[in-house]
Motif scaffolding. Structure first.
Motif, PDB file in Angstrom:
ATOM      1  N   LEU A  62       0.824  -1.213   0.045  1.00 54.85           N
ATOM      2  CA  LEU A  62      -0.031   0.014  -0.062  1.00 54.85           C
ATOM      3  C   LEU A  62       0.986   1.223   0.055  1.00 54.85           C
ATOM      4  O   LEU A  62       1.854   1.560   0.804  1.00 54.85           O
ATOM      5  CB  LEU A  62      -0.920  -0.045   1.194  1.00 54.85           C
ATOM      6  CG  LEU A  62      -2.111   1.122   1.337  1.00 54.85           C
ATOM      7  CD1 LEU A  62      -2.849   0.902   0.165  1.00 54.85           C
ATOM      8  CD2 LEU A  62      -2.635   1.212   2.697  1.00 54.85           C
ATOM      9  N   LYS A  63       0.662   2.047  -0.806  1.00 54.52           N
ATOM     10  CA  LYS A  63       1.326   3.320  -1.105  1.00 54.52           C
ATOM     11  C   LYS A  63       0.781   4.547  -0.393  1.00 54.52           C
ATOM     12  O   LYS A  63      -0.639   4.770  -0.459  1.00 54.52           O
ATOM     13  CB  LYS A  63       1.557   3.691  -2.416  1.00 54.52           C
ATOM     14  CG  LYS A  63       2.337   2.632  -3.244  1.00 54.52           C
ATOM     15  CD  LYS A  63       2.852   2.909  -4.568  1.00 54.52           C
ATOM     16  CE  LYS A  63       3.476   1.803  -5.206  1.00 54.52           C
ATOM     17  NZ  LYS A  63       3.981   2.215  -6.582  1.00 54.52           N
ATOM     18  N   LYS A  64       1.384   5.628   0.287  1.00 52.49           N
ATOM     19  CA  LYS A  64       0.849   6.536   0.856  1.00 52.49           C
ATOM     20  C   LYS A  64       1.820   7.804   0.482  1.00 52.49           C
ATOM     21  O   LYS A  64       2.899   7.869   0.381  1.00 52.49           O
ATOM     22  CB  LYS A  64       0.824   6.442   2.248  1.00 52.49           C
ATOM     23  CG  LYS A  64       0.125   5.308   2.891  1.00 52.49           C
ATOM     24  CD  LYS A  64       0.178   5.393   4.232  1.00 52.49           C
ATOM     25  CE  LYS A  64      -0.440   3.917   5.004  1.00 52.49           C
ATOM     26  NZ  LYS A  64       0.416   2.652   4.632  1.00 52.49           N
ATOM     27  N   ILE A  65       1.012   9.004  -0.080  1.00 56.69           N
ATOM     28  CA  ILE A  65       1.860  10.244  -0.363  1.00 56.69           C
ATOM     29  C   ILE A  65       1.444  11.262   0.786  1.00 56.69           C
ATOM     30  O   ILE A  65       0.518  11.482   1.123  1.00 56.69           O
ATOM     31  CB  ILE A  65       1.391  10.691  -1.625  1.00 56.69           C
ATOM     32  CG1 ILE A  65       1.574   9.644  -2.631  1.00 56.69           C
ATOM     33  CG2 ILE A  65       2.184  12.079  -2.022  1.00 56.69           C
ATOM     34  CD1 ILE A  65       1.389   9.974  -4.196  1.00 56.69           C
ATOM     35  N   PHE A  66       2.672  12.001   1.447  1.00 60.51           N
ATOM     36  CA  PHE A  66       2.592  13.018   2.216  1.00 60.51           C
ATOM     37  C   PHE A  66       3.407  14.487   1.894  1.00 60.51           C
ATOM     38  O   PHE A  66       4.386  14.333   1.210  1.00 60.51           O
ATOM     39  CB  PHE A  66       3.096  12.629   3.502  1.00 60.51           C
ATOM     40  CG  PHE A  66       2.380  11.169   4.096  1.00 60.51           C
ATOM     41  CD1 PHE A  66       1.107  11.735   4.847  1.00 60.51           C
ATOM     42  CD2 PHE A  66       2.764  10.117   4.146  1.00 60.51           C
ATOM     43  CE1 PHE A  66       0.464  10.583   5.384  1.00 60.51           C
ATOM     44  CE2 PHE A  66       2.112   9.236   4.560  1.00 60.51           C
ATOM     45  CZ  PHE A  66       1.085   9.485   5.279  1.00 60.51           C
ATOM     46  N   LYS A  67       2.781  15.412   2.264  1.00 61.54           N
ATOM     47  CA  LYS A  67       3.564  16.776   2.048  1.00 61.54           C
ATOM     48  C   LYS A  67       4.569  16.959   3.155  1.00 61.54           C
ATOM     49  O   LYS A  67       3.975  16.739   4.278  1.00 61.54           O
ATOM     50  CB  LYS A  67       2.573  17.984   1.784  1.00 61.54           C
ATOM     51  CG  LYS A  67       3.084  19.178   1.253  1.00 61.54           C
ATOM     52  CD  LYS A  67       3.514  19.299  -0.019  1.00 61.54           C
ATOM     53  CE  LYS A  67       3.824  20.896  -0.228  1.00 61.54           C
ATOM     54  NZ  LYS A  67       5.004  21.222   0.544  1.00 61.54           N
ATOM     55  N   LEU A  68       5.716  17.550   2.801  1.00 58.55           N
ATOM     56  CA  LEU A  68       6.554  17.540   4.000  1.00 58.55           C
ATOM     57  C   LEU A  68       7.208  18.933   4.079  1.00 58.55           C
ATOM     58  O   LEU A  68       7.113  19.701   3.094  1.00 58.55           O
ATOM     59  CB  LEU A  68       7.786  16.562   3.817  1.00 58.55           C
ATOM     60  CG  LEU A  68       7.520  15.205   3.679  1.00 58.55           C
ATOM     61  CD1 LEU A  68       8.809  14.550   3.294  1.00 58.55           C
ATOM     62  CD2 LEU A  68       6.848  14.393   4.769  1.00 58.55           C
ATOM     63  N   SER A  69       7.505  19.499   5.411  1.00 58.61           N
ATOM     64  CA  SER A  69       8.444  20.513   5.529  1.00 58.61           C
ATOM     65  C   SER A  69       9.950  20.057   5.210  1.00 58.61           C
ATOM     66  O   SER A  69      10.656  20.920   4.823  1.00 58.61           O
ATOM     67  CB  SER A  69       8.328  21.107   6.858  1.00 58.61           C
ATOM     68  OG  SER A  69       7.254  21.588   7.209  1.00 58.61           O
ATOM     69  N   ALA A  70      10.208  18.974   5.504  1.00 58.24           N
ATOM     70  CA  ALA A  70      11.984  18.405   5.338  1.00 58.24           C
ATOM     71  C   ALA A  70      11.715  17.046   5.632  1.00 58.24           C
ATOM     72  O   ALA A  70      10.763  16.414   6.048  1.00 58.24           O
ATOM     73  CB  ALA A  70      12.619  18.947   6.281  1.00 58.24           C
ATOM     74  N   ALA A  71      12.905  16.231   5.300  1.00 53.73           N
ATOM     75  CA  ALA A  71      12.996  14.970   5.666  1.00 53.73           C
ATOM     76  C   ALA A  71      14.219  14.629   6.124  1.00 53.73           C
ATOM     77  O   ALA A  71      15.415  15.438   5.800  1.00 53.73           O
ATOM     78  CB  ALA A  71      12.902  13.984   4.195  1.00 53.73           C
ATOM     79  N   VAL A  72      14.337  13.732   7.170  1.00 54.67           N
ATOM     80  CA  VAL A  72      15.643  13.615   7.690  1.00 54.67           C
ATOM     81  C   VAL A  72      16.027  12.204   7.630  1.00 54.67           C
ATOM     82  O   VAL A  72      15.211  11.112   8.298  1.00 54.67           O
ATOM     83  CB  VAL A  72      15.860  13.925   9.211  1.00 54.67           C
ATOM     84  CG1 VAL A  72      17.122  13.745   9.659  1.00 54.67           C
ATOM     85  CG2 VAL A  72      15.256  15.413   9.440  1.00 54.67           C
ATOM     86  N   VAL A  73      16.999  11.543   6.820  1.00 50.86           N
ATOM     87  CA  VAL A  73      17.235  10.167   6.784  1.00 50.86           C
ATOM     88  C   VAL A  73      18.284   9.688   7.570  1.00 50.86           C
ATOM     89  O   VAL A  73      19.476  10.175   7.435  1.00 50.86           O
ATOM     90  CB  VAL A  73      17.645   9.896   5.211  1.00 50.86           C
ATOM     91  CG1 VAL A  73      18.130   8.560   4.950  1.00 50.86           C
ATOM     92  CG2 VAL A  73      16.514  10.031   4.260  1.00 50.86           C
ATOM     93  N   LEU A  74      17.945   8.790   8.615  1.00 52.26           N
ATOM     94  CA  LEU A  74      19.122   8.490   9.521  1.00 52.26           C
ATOM     95  C   LEU A  74      19.143   6.918   9.661  1.00 52.26           C
ATOM     96  O   LEU A  74      18.533   6.405  10.854  1.00 52.26           O
ATOM     97  CB  LEU A  74      18.693   9.181  10.876  1.00 52.26           C
ATOM     98  CG  LEU A  74      18.698  10.625  10.831  1.00 52.26           C
ATOM     99  CD1 LEU A  74      18.057  11.100  12.187  1.00 52.26           C
ATOM    100  CD2 LEU A  74      20.241  11.206  10.871  1.00 52.26           C
ATOM    101  N   ILE A  75      19.467   6.358   8.715  1.00 47.53           N
ATOM    102  CA  ILE A  75      19.542   4.835   8.571  1.00 47.53           C
ATOM    103  C   ILE A  75      20.875   4.232   8.727  1.00 47.53           C
ATOM    104  O   ILE A  75      20.853   3.098   8.494  1.00 47.53           O
ATOM    105  CB  ILE A  75      18.950   4.333   7.430  1.00 47.53           C
ATOM    106  CG1 ILE A  75      19.732   5.030   6.158  1.00 47.53           C
ATOM    107  CG2 ILE A  75      17.678   4.777   7.042  1.00 47.53           C
ATOM    108  CD1 ILE A  75      19.276   4.513   4.757  1.00 47.53           C
TER     109      ILE A  75
END
Length: 521
Positions: free
Chosen positions: A415-428
């Motif tokens: 299942l796919k979902k789309i969201f509007k963001l202020s920013a993204a922080v990738v910490l993997i």
């Protein structure tokens, strides 16, 4: 600069055990064992150079400096089989015992048996929730000192100093401490009011820096050093001028039988007070890699990840908050990851009143209690909307980022979902920077075609000596071999120290047999 002539003599004798008699005349003038902040080139080969001054490097320096663990006189380990083994050689330090024999049958949260052994000696039955005292006591035996240098980019403590200003508090228990100095005692002496058992990362960084000082290890540490090359040198067996030289691969293959592996050449530069780099070149018989894995942030490798609204570190994110970039915005920040830094970013956003969407692949996120509580109570469902300050998406991953600051998430069911963001922080997670080694160090891993990573492709080592399987006289410990927690990386220091101590004794015996010891000691 040693005021105690006995100490100076012991260190000199330790050096003599390592060097051929035609090098002895150089040892007294050796600049690298003096307590000076600047590195200097040296023609003398050091027994050990440790690259990395975090907890792994500090603990290894502690043990190479002659500190030895013994079974305490009245100690009883809750594991009766292990205790009976320890009683068999109570008079010997753990360094001088058979680590494979002692480790047999033990289980723990590390895949390295010596790490599990040392952890259960220092923290018996910790995984069962007990807080038993260590069954070990430590003695400083200076005649076991093995000369070494520890090279680090910043002050002792490594990456812990990079977390200054972090909002995350850590439950210290006794797992963050190093041998011989209880963290709880140290932190209570620094604070008047010690509430609970949680501390800031910067306090842990200060503890490690203080540890080096109070244990008398400063003479072995050099700060502001950046390694550019660590390469193997070869020597012709019949060479008499005591000069090492590089040999081309082609020449080596043709006349391989004429050469023997000997020393490492370590090149780099040290930044001095005015910021200018001063190059150096050192030679070492053994090199220990204790760099950790926090140098290069890992990427999702998805479309749009290079857009400017996608960050890959908490400091970047924190700087954006400090500049007011999220003031008045209602769109949430996406945080991707399930480790300590992701928890830090969640708390950073939460404390700044920025709504959070938290995505992680696991079903559960067990790391820290405040984040964990939010996750248990506010995970996303088809009936909910994003009205809360925190919404988690367990078992989801990012498919792509879009130029209009939207992202596409996908669940395990597709299942796919789309969201509007202020920013993204990738910490993997992150990868170590081993660019100073050939092939970026990839050849040292279990899978030589992939980069070294803590979880999926650690450095392949001998389970009891921590020597690299694919490179003699090169050791690795800590996160590089999969031990990402301070409580387990101490086992690496034990394994390396035992290995080098055995080799030192063999070398000393050979030295005496060859008559090199006459008139020196």
């Amino acid at each position: 600069n040693y005021s105690d002539p006995e100490t100076e003599g012991e260190i000199f004798n330790s050096l003599v055990q390592y060097f051929d008699d035609n090098l002895v005349r150089k040892v007294k003038a050796m600049p690298l064992v003096e307590e000076t902040s600047l590195l200097e080139d040296s023609s003398v080969t050091l027994p050990v150079v440790i690259i990395g001054n975090g907890p792994s490097g500090i603990c290894l320096s502690y043990m190479l400096s002659g500190y030895r663990p013994y079974l305490s006189s009245e100690a009883i380990h809750p594991n009766t089989i292990l205790h009976s083994k320890l009683e068999e050689a109570r008079h010997l330090s753990i360094v001088d015992q058979d680590l494979e024999y002692l480790s047999e049958g033990l289980e723990g949260r590390s895949s390295n048996p010596v790490a599990v052994l040392f952890d259960t000696l220092l923290h018996p039955d910790a995984d069962f929730g007990y807080d038993y005292p260590s069954i070990l006591h430590w003695k400083l035996e200076q005649h076991h000192y093995i000369p070494h240098l520890v090279l680090g980019k910043g002050p002792p403590g490594g990456a812990w100093h990079n977390m200054e200003g972090s909002m995350l508090t850590i439950s210290f228990g006794n797992w963050m401490e190093l041998p011989g100095l209880k963290f709880k005692d140290w932190v209570s002496s620094k604070r008047r009011n010690l509430k609970g058992d949680r501390v800031m990362p910067e306090e842990i960084a200060r503890y490690y820096k203080h540890y080096v000082k109070v244990m008398g290890l400063q003479k072995n540490f050099r700060e502001n050093t950046y390694i550019t090359s660590v390469s193997r040198l070869y020597r012709e067996q019949d060479e008499s001028d005591d000069q090492d030289r590089d040999i081309s691969t082609e020449h080596l293959q043709i006349e391989k039988s004429k050469f023997v592996k000997r020393n490492w050449e370590i090149r780099g530069y040290q930044q001095i007070a005015d910021g200018s780099p001063v190059p150096f070149c050192l030679f070492a018989e053994n090199v220990a890699l204790a760099t950790g894995t926090l140098d290069s942030p890992a990427h999702l490798e998805v479309e749009g990840e290079d857009f400017p609204f996608v960050f890959h570190s908490v400091p970047e994110f924190g700087a954006a908050i400090g500049k007011g970039k999220f003031r008045g915005k209602v769109d949430p920040v996406l945080i991707v990851g399930s480790g300590l830094t992701a928890a830090d970013a969640v708390l950073c956003a939460y404390n700044s009143n920025i709504p959070v969407i938290h995505v992680f692949r696991r079903r559960l996120y067990p790391e820290y209690h405040k984040v964990y509580h939010m996750m248990c109570t506010q995970s996303y469902s088809t009936d909910s909307n994003l009205l809360s300050d925190y919404t988690s998406f367990p078992e989801h991953h990012v498919l792509s980022f879009m130029s209009d600051m939207k992202c596409v998430l996908q669940s395990v069911s597709g299942l796919k979902k789309i969201f509007k963001l202020s920013a993204a922080v990738v910490l993997i997670g992150s990868h170590p920077n081993l660019s100073f080694l050939k092939e970026q160090g990839c050849y040292l891993g279990h899978n030589s075609s992939q980069p070294i990573t803590c979880k999926s492709n650690p450095v392949e080592i001998d389970a009891y000596t921590y020597e690299c399987v694919k490179e003699a006289n090169l050791f690795a410990l800590g996160p590089l071999v999969g031990d990402n927690f301070v409580r387990f990386l101490k086992g690496g220091a034990l394994g390396v120290t035992r290995c080098l101590t055995i080799r030192q004794k063999k070398k000393q015996h050979l030295f005496v047999e060859r008559g090199g010891g006459d008139g020196i000691a």
